[in-house]
Design an enzyme around this catalytic site. Structure first.
Site, mmCIF file in Angstrom:
data_model
loop_
_atom_site.group_PDB
_atom_site.id
_atom_site.type_symbol
_atom_site.label_atom_id
_atom_site.label_comp_id
_atom_site.label_asym_id
_atom_site.label_seq_id
_atom_site.Cartn_x
_atom_site.Cartn_y
_atom_site.Cartn_z
ATOM 1 N N ASP A 22 33.400 48.129 10.058
ATOM 2 C CA ASP A 22 34.271 49.326 10.415
ATOM 3 C C ASP A 22 33.667 50.181 11.701
ATOM 4 O OD1 ASP A 22 31.780 49.946 9.410
ATOM 5 O OD2 ASP A 22 32.389 51.767 8.270
ATOM 6 N N GLU A 23 32.627 49.228 12.470
ATOM 7 C CA GLU A 23 32.293 49.881 13.582
ATOM 8 C C GLU A 23 32.033 48.972 14.691
ATOM 9 O OE1 GLU A 23 28.424 52.966 14.279
ATOM 10 O OE2 GLU A 23 28.502 51.691 12.574
#
Length: 347
Positions: free
Chosen positions: A94-95
């Site tokens: 997610d990053e």
């Protein structure tokens, strides 16, 4: 991404929208993998024991993780990144860091690119994300957390020093809770306090990290965005609703974990030479053990004899066990450049 796992669950299950959600664990056992912002208002956070989360938020809803779904969504988002630049360094599902200095669409403004990416992610997935924009990794990462959720923060070059000097050291990326407390005892509360310490002082008290702290409080971070970031280990673990007290049960669970690990290794064409075992007991004491061989391992039947040898140490099973994990490190990805991007494997 904003509360990624929990947001995916709220998106796919409308009845969860607006409610405190914890992905992973249960009311009595396990660990929270992710918490929705509604749950975070009660102090619930990732890596927190589920029973603590339940005490803080009695209305919390525990949801079983669906990592395959999260990976699929992550890949969709990553494909959007590649529409703008090939310099994408994933940190997790997610990053990621993006270097848009020379971007594919020719926009001179990183802020406009970030806004466009955020909109495209929302239009494509229905999920929100936050962005940090600045001159280096440290500042961009720090900025990305400031206006969450669904926000954006720009730190301009001429604002960098003043921003860092006023920033609390506990909010510095790379300064953990223990280090922040140690700094607090030394009278280091802000970036300015940190900047006033010599490199000799910082190295003496914080070892190799001292040079990193010395540089970042001066806005110096020369790390490039690396699109071929190499994965160092692959692991899988499980927290049990009922403590494991029999050695045979522990062996059976490790065999099941080994089979799941084999699938992940196969899917990503990964092999390793070091087997790692993680054990967390009912009293939350945690131990790790490892064993290294000279041959590549990728099949459960190949690395099972090694972890069985590790588990022959009787004291490892003398106390009730609440969590088991098995993994491989010393991977072939460290020797090859043709592996491509490796997604972080959740466990």
């Amino acid at each position: 991404m904003d509360a990624f796992y929990a947001s995916v669950e709220q998106r796919d299950h409308p009845e969860l929208k607006g409610k405190p959600v914890a992905v992973g664990g249960s009311r009595s056992r396990g660990v929270v993998a992710a918490a929705s912002y509604e749950a975070r208002k009660f102090g619930v956070r990732s890596a927190m024991p589920s029973i603590t989360a339940y005490r803080r938020c009695p209305d919390i809803i525990f949801v079983k993780p669906r990592f395959e779904v999260y990976k699929e969504v992550s890949q969709i988002i990553r494909n959007i990144f590649f529409e703008y630049t090939d310099l994408v360094e994933p940190l997790s599902l997610d990053e990621a860091y993006l270097d848009v200095t020379n971007n594919k669409i020719g926009l001179p403004s990183a802020t406009l690119i970030a806004e466009e990416i955020r909109k495209k992610i929302f239009d494509t997935t229905g999920l929100t994300c936050s962005a940090g924009i600045s001159i280096n990794k440290f500042l961009a990462k720090t900025a990305s957390d400031i206006n969450k959720p669904n926000g954006l923060k720009l730190i301009k070059p001429d604002e960098a020093i003043a921003f860092i000097e006023s920033l609390k050291v506990k909010d510095f990326f790379g300064v953990g809770k223990v280090t922040a407390e140690k700094m607090k005892r030394m009278g280091i509360h802000t970036g300015l306090d940190l900047k006033n310490k010599s490199i000799g002082f910082l190295t003496k008290n914080f070892g190799k990290s001292g040079a990193y702290y010395y540089n970042i409080c001066r806005a110096i971070d020369d790390r490039e965005v690396n699109p071929n970031r190499i994965r160092k280990s692959v692991s899988i673990e499980n927290t049990y609703d009922v403590d494991l007290t029999e050695t045979q049960d522990v062996i059976l669970e490790l065999q099941a974990l080994s089979e799941s690990l084999e699938k992940r290794l196969s899917n990503n064409r990964i092999k390793g030479k070091t087997v790692n075992i993680k054990i967390k007991y009912a009293d939350f004491e945690q131990v790790t053990r490892s064993k290294t061989t000279q041959v590549w391992l990728s099949k459960s039947q190949e690395y099972e004899p090694l972890w069985k040898e590790i588990m022959s140490e009787k004291k490892l099973t003398e106390k009730p066990i609440r969590l088991l994990g098995v993994g491989l490190s010393n991977l072939n990805t460290e020797e090859k450049d043709d592996q491509g991007l490796q997604l972080t494997l959740e466990f």
